[in-house]
Design a protein around this motif. Structure first.
Motif, PDB file in Angstrom:
ATOM      1  N   VAL A  30     -26.882 -48.994  15.338  1.00 15.83           N
ATOM      2  CA  VAL A  30     -27.303 -48.924  13.937  1.00 15.83           C
ATOM      3  C   VAL A  30     -26.846 -47.610  13.317  1.00 15.83           C
ATOM      4  O   VAL A  30     -26.790 -46.580  13.991  1.00 15.83           O
ATOM      5  CB  VAL A  30     -28.843 -49.069  13.827  1.00 15.83           C
ATOM      6  N   PHE A  31     -26.492 -47.679  12.051  1.00 18.29           N
ATOM      7  CA  PHE A  31     -26.221 -46.495  11.237  1.00 18.29           C
ATOM      8  C   PHE A  31     -27.353 -46.370  10.224  1.00 18.29           C
ATOM      9  O   PHE A  31     -27.728 -47.352   9.574  1.00 18.29           O
ATOM     10  CB  PHE A  31     -24.893 -46.625  10.491  1.00 18.29           C
ATOM     11  N   GLY A  32     -27.887 -45.163  10.070  1.00 23.13           N
ATOM     12  CA  GLY A  32     -28.963 -44.935   9.113  1.00 23.13           C
ATOM     13  C   GLY A  32     -28.590 -43.881   8.092  1.00 23.13           C
ATOM     14  O   GLY A  32     -27.445 -43.434   8.025  1.00 23.13           O
TER      15      GLY A  32
ATOM     16  N   ILE B 188     -21.347 -41.576   9.566  1.00 25.04           N
ATOM     17  CA  ILE B 188     -21.039 -42.055  10.916  1.00 25.04           C
ATOM     18  C   ILE B 188     -21.838 -41.278  11.962  1.00 25.04           C
ATOM     19  O   ILE B 188     -22.229 -41.825  13.001  1.00 25.04           O
ATOM     20  CB  ILE B 188     -19.531 -41.939  11.189  1.00 25.04           C
ATOM     21  N   THR B 189     -22.107 -40.006  11.685  1.00 18.05           N
ATOM     22  CA  THR B 189     -22.835 -39.186  12.654  1.00 18.05           C
ATOM     23  C   THR B 189     -24.270 -39.651  12.853  1.00 18.05           C
ATOM     24  O   THR B 189     -24.947 -39.219  13.789  1.00 18.05           O
ATOM     25  CB  THR B 189     -22.845 -37.709  12.218  1.00 18.05           C
TER      26      THR B 189
ATOM     27  N   ASN C  31     -16.111 -34.920  14.046  1.00 15.02           N
ATOM     28  CA  ASN C  31     -16.421 -34.612  12.639  1.00 15.02           C
ATOM     29  C   ASN C  31     -15.981 -35.755  11.727  1.00 15.02           C
ATOM     30  O   ASN C  31     -15.134 -35.575  10.842  1.00 15.02           O
ATOM     31  CB  ASN C  31     -15.736 -33.305  12.217  1.00 15.02           C
ATOM     32  N   PRO C  32     -16.552 -36.934  11.919  1.00 15.97           N
ATOM     33  CA  PRO C  32     -16.079 -38.087  11.145  1.00 15.97           C
ATOM     34  C   PRO C  32     -16.528 -38.043   9.693  1.00 15.97           C
ATOM     35  O   PRO C  32     -17.645 -37.622   9.373  1.00 15.97           O
ATOM     36  CB  PRO C  32     -16.729 -39.266  11.869  1.00 15.97           C
ATOM     37  N   THR C  33     -15.645 -38.463   8.814  1.00 16.74           N
ATOM     38  CA  THR C  33     -15.998 -38.626   7.409  1.00 16.74           C
ATOM     39  C   THR C  33     -16.900 -39.843   7.251  1.00 16.74           C
ATOM     40  O   THR C  33     -16.733 -40.841   7.960  1.00 16.74           O
ATOM     41  CB  THR C  33     -14.726 -38.808   6.563  1.00 16.74           C
ATOM     42  N   ALA C  34     -17.857 -39.775   6.370  1.00 16.66           N
ATOM     43  CA  ALA C  34     -18.758 -40.907   6.142  1.00 16.66           C
ATOM     44  C   ALA C  34     -17.973 -42.136   5.703  1.00 16.66           C
ATOM     45  O   ALA C  34     -16.980 -42.042   4.976  1.00 16.66           O
ATOM     46  CB  ALA C  34     -19.803 -40.545   5.093  1.00 16.66           C
ATOM     47  N   ALA C  35     -18.402 -43.297   6.170  1.00 14.80           N
ATOM     48  CA  ALA C  35     -17.830 -44.547   5.695  1.00 14.80           C
ATOM     49  C   ALA C  35     -18.341 -44.820   4.284  1.00 14.80           C
ATOM     50  O   ALA C  35     -19.399 -44.334   3.887  1.00 14.80           O
ATOM     51  CB  ALA C  35     -18.200 -45.688   6.632  1.00 14.80           C
ATOM     52  N   ARG C  36     -17.574 -45.603   3.534  1.00 14.15           N
ATOM     53  CA  ARG C  36     -17.975 -45.894   2.156  1.00 14.15           C
ATOM     54  C   ARG C  36     -17.611 -47.323   1.793  1.00 14.15           C
ATOM     55  O   ARG C  36     -16.502 -47.792   2.071  1.00 14.15           O
ATOM     56  CB  ARG C  36     -17.288 -44.935   1.190  1.00 14.15           C
ATOM     57  N   PHE C  37     -18.564 -48.023   1.174  1.00 18.45           N
ATOM     58  CA  PHE C  37     -18.319 -49.368   0.654  1.00 18.45           C
ATOM     59  C   PHE C  37     -18.471 -49.355  -0.858  1.00 18.45           C
ATOM     60  O   PHE C  37     -19.492 -48.901  -1.389  1.00 18.45           O
ATOM     61  CB  PHE C  37     -19.301 -50.379   1.245  1.00 18.45           C
ATOM     62  N   THR C  38     -17.455 -49.847  -1.553  1.00 20.47           N
ATOM     63  CA  THR C  38     -17.512 -49.971  -3.009  1.00 20.47           C
ATOM     64  C   THR C  38     -17.199 -51.420  -3.382  1.00 20.47           C
ATOM     65  O   THR C  38     -16.185 -51.974  -2.959  1.00 20.47           O
ATOM     66  CB  THR C  38     -16.520 -49.029  -3.704  1.00 20.47           C
ATOM     67  N   SER C  39     -18.073 -52.023  -4.154  1.00 18.47           N
ATOM     68  CA  SER C  39     -17.877 -53.426  -4.516  1.00 18.47           C
ATOM     69  C   SER C  39     -16.779 -53.570  -5.566  1.00 18.47           C
ATOM     70  O   SER C  39     -16.555 -52.685  -6.393  1.00 18.47           O
ATOM     71  CB  SER C  39     -19.182 -54.017  -5.041  1.00 18.47           C
ATOM     72  N   THR C  40     -16.106 -54.715  -5.527  1.00 19.60           N
ATOM     73  CA  THR C  40     -15.084 -55.041  -6.516  1.00 19.60           C
ATOM     74  C   THR C  40     -15.392 -56.344  -7.250  1.00 19.60           C
ATOM     75  O   THR C  40     -14.856 -56.598  -8.329  1.00 19.60           O
ATOM     76  CB  THR C  40     -13.701 -55.163  -5.853  1.00 19.60           C
ATOM     77  N   ASN C  41     -16.274 -57.168  -6.655  1.00 19.81           N
ATOM     78  CA  ASN C  41     -16.612 -58.439  -7.294  1.00 19.81           C
ATOM     79  C   ASN C  41     -17.921 -58.968  -6.708  1.00 19.81           C
ATOM     80  O   ASN C  41     -18.189 -58.792  -5.513  1.00 19.81           O
ATOM     81  CB  ASN C  41     -15.512 -59.475  -7.064  1.00 19.81           C
ATOM     82  N   VAL C  42     -18.728 -59.586  -7.571  1.00 19.31           N
ATOM     83  CA  VAL C  42     -19.963 -60.226  -7.129  1.00 19.31           C
ATOM     84  C   VAL C  42     -19.951 -61.669  -7.619  1.00 19.31           C
ATOM     85  O   VAL C  42     -19.847 -61.924  -8.821  1.00 19.31           O
ATOM     86  CB  VAL C  42     -21.207 -59.499  -7.665  1.00 19.31           C
ATOM     87  N   GLU C  43     -20.032 -62.607  -6.681  1.00 15.23           N
ATOM     88  CA  GLU C  43     -20.091 -64.024  -7.020  1.00 15.23           C
ATOM     89  C   GLU C  43     -21.485 -64.549  -6.691  1.00 15.23           C
ATOM     90  O   GLU C  43     -21.885 -64.589  -5.530  1.00 15.23           O
ATOM     91  CB  GLU C  43     -19.047 -64.817  -6.231  1.00 15.23           C
ATOM     92  N   VAL C  44     -22.219 -64.937  -7.721  1.00 15.82           N
ATOM     93  CA  VAL C  44     -23.567 -65.469  -7.531  1.00 15.82           C
ATOM     94  C   VAL C  44     -23.461 -66.864  -6.938  1.00 15.82           C
ATOM     95  O   VAL C  44     -22.755 -67.735  -7.456  1.00 15.82           O
ATOM     96  CB  VAL C  44     -24.334 -65.499  -8.872  1.00 15.82           C
ATOM     97  N   THR C  45     -24.184 -67.102  -5.831  1.00 14.69           N
ATOM     98  CA  THR C  45     -24.118 -68.395  -5.148  1.00 14.69           C
ATOM     99  C   THR C  45     -25.447 -69.144  -5.176  1.00 14.69           C
ATOM    100  O   THR C  45     -25.516 -70.283  -4.732  1.00 14.69           O
ATOM    101  CB  THR C  45     -23.690 -68.186  -3.687  1.00 14.69           C
ATOM    102  N   GLY C  46     -26.503 -68.512  -5.682  1.00 11.57           N
ATOM    103  CA  GLY C  46     -27.807 -69.159  -5.742  1.00 11.57           C
ATOM    104  C   GLY C  46     -28.793 -68.264  -6.458  1.00 11.57           C
ATOM    105  O   GLY C  46     -28.452 -67.153  -6.875  1.00 11.57           O
ATOM    106  N   PRO C  47     -30.034 -68.705  -6.605  1.00 13.31           N
ATOM    107  CA  PRO C  47     -31.037 -67.910  -7.323  1.00 13.31           C
ATOM    108  C   PRO C  47     -31.260 -66.528  -6.712  1.00 13.31           C
ATOM    109  O   PRO C  47     -31.594 -65.577  -7.429  1.00 13.31           O
ATOM    110  CB  PRO C  47     -32.303 -68.771  -7.228  1.00 13.31           C
ATOM    111  N   THR C  48     -31.093 -66.416  -5.401  1.00 10.21           N
ATOM    112  CA  THR C  48     -31.329 -65.125  -4.741  1.00 10.21           C
ATOM    113  C   THR C  48     -30.182 -64.720  -3.823  1.00 10.21           C
ATOM    114  O   THR C  48     -30.332 -63.816  -3.005  1.00 10.21           O
ATOM    115  CB  THR C  48     -32.628 -65.162  -3.917  1.00 10.21           C
ATOM    116  N   THR C  49     -29.020 -65.359  -3.950  1.00 10.50           N
ATOM    117  CA  THR C  49     -27.903 -65.068  -3.048  1.00 10.50           C
ATOM    118  C   THR C  49     -26.620 -64.796  -3.813  1.00 10.50           C
ATOM    119  O   THR C  49     -26.442 -65.246  -4.947  1.00 10.50           O
ATOM    120  CB  THR C  49     -27.662 -66.233  -2.068  1.00 10.50           C
ATOM    121  N   ALA C  50     -25.725 -64.060  -3.160  1.00  9.54           N
ATOM    122  CA  ALA C  50     -24.427 -63.741  -3.758  1.00  9.54           C
ATOM    123  C   ALA C  50     -23.446 -63.364  -2.660  1.00  9.54           C
ATOM    124  O   ALA C  50     -23.836 -62.963  -1.556  1.00  9.54           O
ATOM    125  CB  ALA C  50     -24.557 -62.593  -4.758  1.00  9.54           C
TER     126      ALA C  50
END
Length: 215
Positions: free
Chosen positions: A68-70, A94-95, A124-143
């Motif tokens: 796990v990463f926290g 990552i650390t 000395n790892p650089t932190a990972a990063r996630f940036t969204s580019t698109n969101v597709e809604v698939t249901g009332p509470t899902t995407a």
């Protein structure tokens, strides 16, 4: 004797029902609710103490190994009237990696031997990063959230199956909070993490549990 036994059973049952009713009355209300209409538009900040990314991959074909990463940080910009316009930007140190074996954590963050490249992230790892580019809604509470994951100096697209899991006021700090869970799959070799292939699987499952607080 039979009458006494039946009376004791009846008394115990009544006491159990009374205790259950009392506990129900005294139980505190659950702050998190699944009512999407309660979500307010705006910018939310990730709660690093309660936003985690778990990973699992197969070890030698015998069983899966977990970690796990926290301490993840980042922002979510959300308009519930237009959920497809949501933007997510999260960094994962990552650390912060936690695994069952101290030897493995040392290996993940260890420098390469005799000046060689490290087997995994290095010291000395650089932190990972996630940036969204698109969101597709698939249901009332899902995407389905598409984005770019940068890790170990390399960037590749990732698809996250996401689900809204709750909204409410945090009873501890009174912050307006929303929660999400998600799952994605990556190939670790795409990020230069190809040590022990193919004995340890290339495919890594990511399980995400995130809490965001309204700013």
């Amino acid at each position: 004797m039979r009458k006494l036994s039946l009376a004791l059973v009846a008394t115990a049952s009544a006491a159990t029902l009374s205790l259950t009713a009392l506990q129900a009355q005294e139980a505190p209300p659950v702050p998190g609710q699944m009512d999407v209409s309660e979500v307010a538009a705006g910018t939310y900040k990730a709660d690093p103490a309660h936003t985690i990314i778990g990973f699992r991959l197969n070890h030698f074909g015998f069983n899966d190994y977990f970690g796990v990463f926290g301490a993840s940080e980042g922002t979510l910009m959300l308009d519930p009237t237009n959920p497809s316009s949501a933007k997510v930007d999260v960094t994962i140190p990552i650390t912060s990696v936690a695994v069952a074996a101290d030897e493995l954590k040392d290996h993940l963050l260890r420098a390469g031997k005799d000046g060689a490249e490290p087997d995994f992230f290095g010291p000395n790892p650089t932190a990972a990063r996630f940036t969204s580019t698109n969101v597709e809604v698939t249901g009332p509470t899902t995407a389905m959230i598409t984005g770019n994951l940068t890790m170990n100096g390399m960037t590749h697209p990732v698809l996250i199956a996401a689900e809204f899991t709750g909204v409410g006021t945090n009873p501890m700090n009174k912050a307006e909070t929303i929660g999400f869970e998600g799952r994605a799959q990556i190939n670790r070799s795409d990020y230069g993490l190809d040590f022990a292939l193919p004995f340890v699987s290339d495919q890594v499952i990511l399980d995400i549990s995130a809490a965001f607080e309204k700013q």
